[in-house]
Design a protein around this motif. Structure first.
Motif, PDB file in Angstrom:
ATOM      1  N   PHE A 262     102.739  -2.332   1.018  1.00  0.00           N
ATOM      2  CA  PHE A 262     104.113  -2.720   1.320  1.00  0.00           C
ATOM      3  C   PHE A 262     104.719  -1.555   2.094  1.00  0.00           C
ATOM      4  CE2 PHE A 262     108.635  -2.230   0.280  1.00  0.00           C
ATOM      5  CZ  PHE A 262     109.114  -3.412   0.836  1.00  0.00           C
ATOM      6  N   THR A 263     105.266  -1.855   3.255  1.00  0.00           N
ATOM      7  CA  THR A 263     105.759  -0.790   4.125  1.00  0.00           C
ATOM      8  C   THR A 263     107.275  -0.852   4.235  1.00  0.00           C
ATOM      9  OG1 THR A 263     103.704  -0.944   5.337  1.00  0.00           O
ATOM     10  CG2 THR A 263     105.466   0.252   6.387  1.00  0.00           C
ATOM     11  N   ASP A 264     107.894   0.265   3.978  1.00  0.00           N
ATOM     12  CA  ASP A 264     109.356   0.363   4.012  1.00  0.00           C
ATOM     13  C   ASP A 264     109.728   1.317   5.149  1.00  0.00           C
ATOM     14  OD1 ASP A 264     111.992   0.208   3.328  1.00  0.00           O
ATOM     15  OD2 ASP A 264     111.853   1.522   1.579  1.00  0.00           O
ATOM     16  N   TRP A 265     109.813   0.752   6.351  1.00  0.00           N
ATOM     17  CA  TRP A 265     110.088   1.605   7.519  1.00  0.00           C
ATOM     18  C   TRP A 265     111.575   1.846   7.706  1.00  0.00           C
ATOM     19  CZ3 TRP A 265     106.159   4.170   8.936  1.00  0.00           C
ATOM     20  CH2 TRP A 265     104.894   3.616   9.135  1.00  0.00           C
ATOM     21  N   VAL A 273     107.893   4.796   4.357  1.00  0.00           N
ATOM     22  CA  VAL A 273     106.938   4.983   3.259  1.00  0.00           C
ATOM     23  C   VAL A 273     106.042   3.749   3.155  1.00  0.00           C
ATOM     24  CG1 VAL A 273     106.683   5.405   0.778  1.00  0.00           C
ATOM     25  CG2 VAL A 273     108.610   6.411   2.009  1.00  0.00           C
ATOM     26  N   ILE A 274     104.748   4.002   3.004  1.00  0.00           N
ATOM     27  CA  ILE A 274     103.799   2.907   2.787  1.00  0.00           C
ATOM     28  C   ILE A 274     103.345   2.993   1.326  1.00  0.00           C
ATOM     29  CG2 ILE A 274     101.604   1.871   3.488  1.00  0.00           C
ATOM     30  CD1 ILE A 274     101.950   3.326   6.172  1.00  0.00           C
ATOM     31  N   GLY A 279      98.057  -5.192  -7.585  1.00  0.00           N
ATOM     32  CA  GLY A 279      98.891  -6.093  -8.369  1.00  0.00           C
ATOM     33  C   GLY A 279     100.301  -5.530  -8.442  1.00  0.00           C
ATOM     34  N   ALA A 280     100.803  -5.371  -9.659  1.00  0.00           N
ATOM     35  CA  ALA A 280     102.193  -4.914  -9.825  1.00  0.00           C
ATOM     36  C   ALA A 280     102.273  -3.400  -9.983  1.00  0.00           C
ATOM     37  CB  ALA A 280     102.802  -5.602 -11.039  1.00  0.00           C
ATOM     38  N   GLN A 310     109.975  -6.047  -4.140  1.00  0.00           N
ATOM     39  CA  GLN A 310     111.336  -5.826  -3.623  1.00  0.00           C
ATOM     40  C   GLN A 310     111.988  -4.568  -4.218  1.00  0.00           C
ATOM     41  OE1 GLN A 310     110.195  -8.595  -5.130  1.00  0.00           O
ATOM     42  NE2 GLN A 310     111.767  -9.696  -6.264  1.00  0.00           N
ATOM     43  N   ASP A 311     111.478  -4.126  -5.408  1.00  0.00           N
ATOM     44  CA  ASP A 311     112.029  -2.900  -6.007  1.00  0.00           C
ATOM     45  C   ASP A 311     111.605  -1.655  -5.221  1.00  0.00           C
ATOM     46  OD1 ASP A 311     113.157  -4.393  -8.014  1.00  0.00           O
ATOM     47  OD2 ASP A 311     111.426  -4.165  -9.355  1.00  0.00           O
ATOM     48  N   LEU A 312     110.566  -1.829  -4.407  1.00  0.00           N
ATOM     49  CA  LEU A 312     110.054  -0.660  -3.701  1.00  0.00           C
ATOM     50  C   LEU A 312     110.885  -0.307  -2.471  1.00  0.00           C
ATOM     51  CD1 LEU A 312     106.245  -1.383  -3.982  1.00  0.00           C
ATOM     52  CD2 LEU A 312     107.539   0.405  -5.147  1.00  0.00           C
ATOM     53  N   ARG A 313     111.636  -1.293  -1.967  1.00  0.00           N
ATOM     54  CA  ARG A 313     112.464  -0.962  -0.800  1.00  0.00           C
ATOM     55  C   ARG A 313     113.447   0.143  -1.206  1.00  0.00           C
ATOM     56  NH1 ARG A 313     112.307  -3.187   3.814  1.00  0.00           N
ATOM     57  NH2 ARG A 313     111.376  -5.146   3.137  1.00  0.00           N
TER      58      ARG A 313
END
Ligand SMILES: Cc1cc2nc3c(=O)[nH]c(=O)nc-3n(C[C@H](O)[C@H](O)[C@H](O)COP(=O)(O)OP(=O)(O)OC[C@H]3O[C@@H](n4cnc5c(N)ncnc54)[C@H](O)[C@@H]3O)c2cc1C
Length: 317
Positions: A262-265, A273-274, A279-280, A310-313
């Motif tokens: 999951f990539t949060d550019w 951050v990648i 899994g979870a 979505q919590d990782l954003r």
């Protein structure tokens, strides 16, 4: 060091010297893999590893010269960028589709190949050298796809093999490295191993060998303390770093491109951050041009609570 005799707590060097020890640390690192193609053993190819390799290459480097870099992993990608920044005309040859493909997810890997090309590097991806010959001024690398690439310099970075022969001859347990326990102790209680050569039971991610600077430093220190009597398990989670032109990153945990990511550019393929997921659970994180966040990433990886993507954003900024 030529021989370890664990029974007599003695090491012998190649000059015939003999030394007694109470505790012994093996930090023998690795040896560059060599190309097994015609010309792979030619004098003048750089199987880059040591200070002497650096000094030799540095002395031979001059703006306007050409260089062929074989390998698209950590060493190849750093070397190509460094040579290019020093004004050389660089060609990279590697069999994968993009650079550092074991770590970079496809979208980032492809973007970096474009970035390398925009810097003037000729990237021959999905190709391999099949032979190398000497030319009047350097070497010519012939590739499977039919390319014939001249390089005043040829640098090869295709991985290392852990230096286990000393340990093996001493009867210590080896496999993919020298096998150690939580305390960095080998199968003999008075012999420890650390760094690139140590296959150790990483506490969160499982058994592995790590070929990175921070791991070598922290394991070396920890092994030393245990040898002096601390007797505590090694629990650190080492990080690593690399710089490719203006693209710098720090990474920690299992950054394996085969995992879901999951990539949060903040800025695509440049800053962000990648997260590498199983899994979870977050197994690893790579901070691209985001600095000072290694501890935050370690915390996420150690967290056993299931996480929603979505919590990782914005989880690390
Ligand atoms: C070009 C290059 C770039 C790198 N860039 C990065 C980076 O950007 N980030 C990062 O995290 N890591 C990087 N690394 C990896 C990092 O340098 C290694 O992980 C680290 O050096 C490992 O340390 P070590 O002490 O375990 O092994 P080494 O540094 O390999 O040291 C092993 C030592 O043991 C000696 N030895 C071997 N066998 C024997 C024997 N029988 N008797 C006596 N001595 C012996 C060797 O001669 C050597 O001196 C890079 C490595 C290279 C080569």
């Amino acid at each position: 060091m030529a021989e370890v005799e664990t029974g007599g707590h003695t090491v012998r060097d190649s000059n015939g010297g003999s030394f007694r020890y109470n505790k012994l640390l093996l930090a023998t690192g690795g040896t560059p893999r060599r190309l097994t193609i015609p010309g792979g053993d030619l004098e003048g190819l750089s199987y880059y590893r040591t200070l002497q390799d650096y000094q030799k290459l540095r002395a031979a480097t001059a703006a306007g010269k050409s260089a062929v870099v074989i390998g698209g992993g950590f060493i190849g990608s750093e070397m190509a960028a460094a040579l290019c920044m020093n004004g050389l005309a660089v060609t990279m040859i590697f069999p994968e589709e993009w650079v550092v493909s074991r770590v970079f997810p496809e979208s980032l890997g492809r973007a970096l190949v474009d970035y390398y090309r925009s810097k003037g590097i000729v990237v021959l991806a999905k190709d391999v050298p099949i032979s190398i010959e000497e030319s009047s001024n350097g070497h010519i690398v012939h590739t499977r796809a039919g390319q014939h690439v001249h390089g005043d310099l040829v640098v090869v970075g295709i991985g290392i093999t852990p230096n286990t022969s000393l340990a093996k001859a001493a009867g210590l347990k080896t496999g993919n490295g020298i096998v150690v326990d939580d305390f960095l102790r080998t199968s003999h209680p008075d012999v420890y191993a650390a760094g690139d050569v140590a296959f150790f039971p990483e506490q969160v991610l499982g058994p592995r060998r790590i070929e990175h600077w921070d791991n070598a430093v922290s394991q070396g220190k920890h092994a030393g303390r245990n040898m002096a009597g601390l007797n505590k398990p090694f629990t650190e989670m080492p990080y690593f770093f690399s710089d490719l032109f203006e693209f710098g990153y720090e990474a920690v945990g299992e950054v394996d491109s085969r995992l879901e990511t999951f990539t949060d550019w903040q800025e695509p393929n440049k800053t962000g951050v990648i997260y590498y997921l199983d899994g979870a659970r977050v197994r690893g994180a790579m901070m691209c041009n985001v600095w000072g966040k290694v501890d935050a990433a370690r915390e996420l990886i150690r967290n056993v609570q299931p996480m929603r993507v979505q919590d990782l954003r914005n989880a690390i900024r």
